[in-house]
Design a protein around this motif. Sequence first.
Motif, PDB file in Angstrom:
ATOM      1  N   ALA A  23       0.827  -1.209   0.000  1.00  0.00           N
ATOM      2  CA  ALA A  23       0.000   0.000   0.000  1.00  0.00           C
ATOM      3  C   ALA A  23       0.861   1.260   0.000  1.00  0.00           C
ATOM      4  CB  ALA A  23      -0.945  -0.005   1.204  1.00  0.00           C
ATOM      5  N   ALA A  24       1.943   1.255   0.766  1.00  0.00           N
ATOM      6  CA  ALA A  24       2.803   2.449   0.834  1.00  0.00           C
ATOM      7  C   ALA A  24       3.478   2.713  -0.507  1.00  0.00           C
ATOM      8  CB  ALA A  24       3.844   2.294   1.942  1.00  0.00           C
ATOM      9  N   VAL A  25       3.986   1.678  -1.127  1.00  0.00           N
ATOM     10  CA  VAL A  25       4.693   1.852  -2.402  1.00  0.00           C
ATOM     11  C   VAL A  25       3.698   2.225  -3.510  1.00  0.00           C
ATOM     12  CG1 VAL A  25       6.174   0.743  -4.130  1.00  0.00           C
ATOM     13  CG2 VAL A  25       6.565   0.322  -1.696  1.00  0.00           C
ATOM     14  N   ALA A  26       2.529   1.605  -3.482  1.00  0.00           N
ATOM     15  CA  ALA A  26       1.510   1.897  -4.494  1.00  0.00           C
ATOM     16  C   ALA A  26       1.050   3.353  -4.394  1.00  0.00           C
ATOM     17  CB  ALA A  26       0.310   0.967  -4.327  1.00  0.00           C
ATOM     18  N   ARG A  27       0.813   3.804  -3.178  1.00  0.00           N
ATOM     19  CA  ARG A  27       0.382   5.188  -2.970  1.00  0.00           C
ATOM     20  C   ARG A  27       1.432   6.137  -3.526  1.00  0.00           C
ATOM     21  NH1 ARG A  27      -1.371   6.117   2.757  1.00  0.00           N
ATOM     22  NH2 ARG A  27      -3.329   7.024   2.098  1.00  0.00           N
ATOM     23  N   ARG A  28       2.644   5.857  -3.204  1.00  0.00           N
ATOM     24  CA  ARG A  28       3.741   6.694  -3.650  1.00  0.00           C
ATOM     25  C   ARG A  28       3.888   6.654  -5.182  1.00  0.00           C
ATOM     26  NH1 ARG A  28       7.525   9.470  -1.280  1.00  0.00           N
ATOM     27  NH2 ARG A  28       6.549   9.209   0.725  1.00  0.00           N
ATOM     28  N   ALA A  29       3.542   5.522  -5.762  1.00  0.00           N
ATOM     29  CA  ALA A  29       3.650   5.387  -7.219  1.00  0.00           C
ATOM     30  C   ALA A  29       2.506   6.117  -7.927  1.00  0.00           C
ATOM     31  CB  ALA A  29       3.657   3.918  -7.612  1.00  0.00           C
ATOM     32  N   GLY A  30       1.483   6.515  -7.164  1.00  0.00           N
ATOM     33  CA  GLY A  30       0.395   7.263  -7.770  1.00  0.00           C
ATOM     34  C   GLY A  30      -0.882   6.459  -7.995  1.00  0.00           C
ATOM     35  N   VAL A  31      -0.995   5.326  -7.328  1.00  0.00           N
ATOM     36  CA  VAL A  31      -2.246   4.572  -7.391  1.00  0.00           C
ATOM     37  C   VAL A  31      -3.292   5.363  -6.608  1.00  0.00           C
ATOM     38  CG1 VAL A  31      -3.411   2.446  -6.675  1.00  0.00           C
ATOM     39  CG2 VAL A  31      -1.108   2.343  -7.656  1.00  0.00           C
ATOM     40  N   ASP A  32      -4.482   5.443  -7.147  1.00  0.00           N
ATOM     41  CA  ASP A  32      -5.522   6.264  -6.545  1.00  0.00           C
ATOM     42  C   ASP A  32      -5.875   5.812  -5.125  1.00  0.00           C
ATOM     43  OD1 ASP A  32      -7.372   8.499  -7.543  1.00  0.00           O
ATOM     44  OD2 ASP A  32      -8.714   7.152  -6.455  1.00  0.00           O
ATOM     45  N   GLU A  33      -6.038   6.798  -4.232  1.00  0.00           N
ATOM     46  CA  GLU A  33      -6.398   6.519  -2.834  1.00  0.00           C
ATOM     47  C   GLU A  33      -7.590   5.568  -2.738  1.00  0.00           C
ATOM     48  OE1 GLU A  33      -5.252   7.559   0.241  1.00  0.00           O
ATOM     49  OE2 GLU A  33      -3.549   8.469  -0.791  1.00  0.00           O
ATOM     50  N   SER A  34      -8.552   5.761  -3.634  1.00  0.00           N
ATOM     51  CA  SER A  34      -9.814   5.029  -3.531  1.00  0.00           C
ATOM     52  C   SER A  34      -9.657   3.528  -3.759  1.00  0.00           C
ATOM     53  CB  SER A  34     -10.830   5.594  -4.528  1.00  0.00           C
ATOM     54  OG  SER A  34     -10.362   5.354  -5.845  1.00  0.00           O
ATOM     55  N   VAL A  35      -8.565   3.105  -4.410  1.00  0.00           N
ATOM     56  CA  VAL A  35      -8.402   1.668  -4.611  1.00  0.00           C
ATOM     57  C   VAL A  35      -7.340   1.051  -3.686  1.00  0.00           C
ATOM     58  CG1 VAL A  35      -9.210   1.711  -6.991  1.00  0.00           C
ATOM     59  CG2 VAL A  35      -6.773   1.895  -6.536  1.00  0.00           C
ATOM     60  N   LEU A  36      -6.730   1.884  -2.848  1.00  0.00           N
ATOM     61  CA  LEU A  36      -5.668   1.352  -1.979  1.00  0.00           C
ATOM     62  C   LEU A  36      -6.180   0.290  -1.006  1.00  0.00           C
ATOM     63  CD1 LEU A  36      -3.388   4.415  -1.146  1.00  0.00           C
ATOM     64  CD2 LEU A  36      -2.923   2.502  -2.674  1.00  0.00           C
ATOM     65  N   ASP A  37      -7.411   0.476  -0.533  1.00  0.00           N
ATOM     66  CA  ASP A  37      -7.992  -0.520   0.376  1.00  0.00           C
ATOM     67  C   ASP A  37      -8.126  -1.870  -0.314  1.00  0.00           C
ATOM     68  OD1 ASP A  37      -8.308   0.603   2.845  1.00  0.00           O
ATOM     69  OD2 ASP A  37     -10.304   1.404   2.441  1.00  0.00           O
ATOM     70  N   THR A  68       6.096  -3.419  -9.038  1.00  0.00           N
ATOM     71  CA  THR A  68       6.745  -2.764 -10.165  1.00  0.00           C
ATOM     72  C   THR A  68       5.936  -1.576 -10.634  1.00  0.00           C
ATOM     73  OG1 THR A  68       7.528  -4.950 -10.819  1.00  0.00           O
ATOM     74  CG2 THR A  68       7.850  -3.178 -12.399  1.00  0.00           C
ATOM     75  N   ASP A  69       6.612  -0.454 -10.668  1.00  0.00           N
ATOM     76  CA  ASP A  69       5.990   0.784 -11.081  1.00  0.00           C
ATOM     77  C   ASP A  69       6.248   0.957 -12.569  1.00  0.00           C
ATOM     78  OD1 ASP A  69       4.966   3.277 -11.190  1.00  0.00           O
ATOM     79  OD2 ASP A  69       6.505   4.226  -9.956  1.00  0.00           O
ATOM     80  N   GLN A  70       5.268   0.586 -13.394  1.00  0.00           N
ATOM     81  CA  GLN A  70       5.414   0.800 -14.835  1.00  0.00           C
ATOM     82  C   GLN A  70       4.871   2.180 -15.155  1.00  0.00           C
ATOM     83  OE1 GLN A  70       3.395  -2.455 -16.684  1.00  0.00           O
ATOM     84  NE2 GLN A  70       5.085  -3.876 -16.314  1.00  0.00           N
ATOM     85  N   GLU A  71       4.951   2.568 -16.412  1.00  0.00           N
ATOM     86  CA  GLU A  71       4.458   3.902 -16.795  1.00  0.00           C
ATOM     87  C   GLU A  71       3.024   4.123 -16.295  1.00  0.00           C
ATOM     88  OE1 GLU A  71       6.421   6.290 -19.429  1.00  0.00           O
ATOM     89  OE2 GLU A  71       7.423   5.264 -17.765  1.00  0.00           O
ATOM     90  N   LYS A  72       2.153   3.230 -16.734  1.00  0.00           N
ATOM     91  CA  LYS A  72       0.734   3.503 -16.526  1.00  0.00           C
ATOM     92  C   LYS A  72       0.039   2.535 -15.585  1.00  0.00           C
ATOM     93  CE  LYS A  72       0.093   5.909 -20.845  1.00  0.00           C
ATOM     94  NZ  LYS A  72      -0.230   5.755 -22.269  1.00  0.00           N
ATOM     95  N   ARG A  73       0.775   1.498 -15.201  1.00  0.00           N
ATOM     96  CA  ARG A  73       0.185   0.498 -14.304  1.00  0.00           C
ATOM     97  C   ARG A  73       1.138   0.246 -13.153  1.00  0.00           C
ATOM     98  NH1 ARG A  73      -4.993  -0.502 -15.652  1.00  0.00           N
ATOM     99  NH2 ARG A  73      -4.909  -2.502 -14.580  1.00  0.00           N
ATOM    100  N   VAL A 133      -2.203   3.835 -12.725  1.00  0.00           N
ATOM    101  CA  VAL A 133      -1.469   4.870 -11.998  1.00  0.00           C
ATOM    102  C   VAL A 133      -1.897   6.224 -12.547  1.00  0.00           C
ATOM    103  CG1 VAL A 133       0.832   5.887 -11.773  1.00  0.00           C
ATOM    104  CG2 VAL A 133       0.524   3.425 -11.474  1.00  0.00           C
ATOM    105  N   GLN A 134      -2.179   7.159 -11.664  1.00  0.00           N
ATOM    106  CA  GLN A 134      -2.516   8.523 -12.105  1.00  0.00           C
ATOM    107  C   GLN A 134      -1.245   9.182 -12.607  1.00  0.00           C
ATOM    108  OE1 GLN A 134      -5.574   7.242 -11.163  1.00  0.00           O
ATOM    109  NE2 GLN A 134      -6.052   9.421 -11.301  1.00  0.00           N
TER     110      GLN A 134
END
Lengths: 136, 136, 113, 113
Positions: A23-37, A68-73, A133-134
């Motif tokens: 969750a921490a890495v995803a948030r930082r990568a720009g994954v939307d807050e609403s899907v972090l849960d 893995t933080d890809q461009e868009k995913r 990823v936003q």
Amino acid sequence: MATVELRFSPLPEHVRTARLVAAAVARRAGVDESVLDELRLAVGEACSRAVGLHQHGGLGGAVRVALTDQEKRFVIEVGDGAGTLSELAASSEDESADGSDDTLGLAVITGLVEDVEVGRDEAGGLIRMSWPVQPA
Amino acid sequence: MATVELRFSPLPEHVRTARLVAAAVARRAGVDESVLDELRLAVGEACSRAVGLHQHGGLGGAVRVALTDQEKRFVIEVGDGAGTLSELAASSEDESADGSDDTLGLAVITGLVEDVEVGRDEAGGLIRMSWPVQPA
Amino acid sequence: MDLSLSTETVGDRTVVKVGGEIDVYTAPKLREQLVELVNDGSYHLVVDMEGVDFLDSTGLGVLVGGLKRVRAHEGSLRLVCTQERILKIFRITGLTKVFPIHSSVADAVSATD
Amino acid sequence: MDLSLSTETVGDRTVVKVGGEIDVYTAPKLREQLVELVNDGSYHLVVDMEGVDFLDSTGLGVLVGGLKRVRAHEGSLRLVCTQERILKIFRITGLTKVFPIHSSVADAVSATD
Ligand SMILES: Nc1ncnc2c1ncn2[C@@H]1O[C@H](COP(=O)(O)OP(=O)(O)O)[C@@H](O)[C@H]1O
Ligand SMILES: Nc1ncnc2c1ncn2[C@@H]1O[C@H](COP(=O)(O)OP(=O)(O)O)[C@@H](O)[C@H]1O
């Protein structure tokens, strides 16, 4: 290479660590807050399943979580080291367990995550999930 | 094997993840609350140093953090993949940097952690630190 | 956060109030609690999930196991849950059809269907 | 948590209020702020660290860099810090001898030694 990779010995307590890290890495990568849960839950399910496979099989080794933080995913792969056991477990009904956790776990993952593949690699089962990823 | 192992690409943002994971796993392993702040700082310093070495050297690869729960000690090893660069950096004064971060980083680690060894393995530098674990 | 559990008797029902995270790590504690209640003869259970922050399939499995146990004694297991996040997990696993889910403890303890 | 920065002018001093975590990830922002102030002719700085939750050696390095810059203009850089956890980091690195450390912004802005 994965941006961040976590390996842990197959114990339930480390599943929490995996959720926390994902969750921490995803948030930082720009994954939307609403899907972090949902992401947290899905990673937990995949890891719990892997831990269960190792424990039922009496296996050592490690569960691997690659972020893995890809461009868009943002891609999360959870791999067990349970070899062919991971196939058996996915298909057999474990009558001794309460409510057949493994089936429920997969139901949660596939119910929550749009992009998910349940496959395998050399070591054992591999669950691959991704989220958009936003743009930063 | 380490109880939990984290590998990350050498970027400053992942140092936070390493701190987070190390503190969570250490707490769970029974490291005293009163030293968790120091542990978090020491791990951060070791990881920042590793990231700096990779970046100065223009290296890819990964920084490794191994967390091992032994009977009486909780052991953290932070390894860089900077090869012989990690020795050069430790001894040279980087005049261009503000306040010579590397020296300060080592000063913080050795000032905070009683049991610390600065050594090396095949990949590069390796900082090994340990803290006592309370009996559960 | 860890799991917290407390029980209370209301008429012929036993209300189990659960708080925190029900996951692969803590679910065994909940399982123990439910098994113990059934062994002690409490067959009409209400599990109050309002304080639950996190629920995974291991937790669902324990609840399903509890349901099987009370049913073996013609009992019941009702849930109290209004959190959308948690309800969603019951929905996607089809378990909303298996558990009666109520929006308050008062509702659950007076339900009879 | 991220770094927060705000500046305020008090007489001939510029007070930089820092909050959050000063670490390898956020320290560049603090460095930029200090460099910008010096470039704009603010040579008497007070860095208020009371809101800082975390400080590592990268942060220390930036403060040392700031000190060098203001000294090049006969300026000063004073710190405000009463948090034992943070003070300890200055102590073990010997930097308590390098920075004047005050227990309040009022103290720091009126100090002249
Ligand atoms: N999701 C998590 N991932 C990793 N560590 C966690 C997580 N949640 C809590 N922890 C850490 O584990 C510690 C112990 O949690 P808790 O569940 O209360 O432990 P215990 O089972 O020992 O009572 C917490 O203080 C916290 O730092
Ligand atoms: N120590 C940490 N380790 C890992 N992730 C963290 C840590 N601290 C914060 N984060 C995560 O990173 C997110 C963004 O933090 P923040 O520093 O505010 O980001 P940004 O630099 O993008 O403003 C936070 O919401 C949090 O989930």
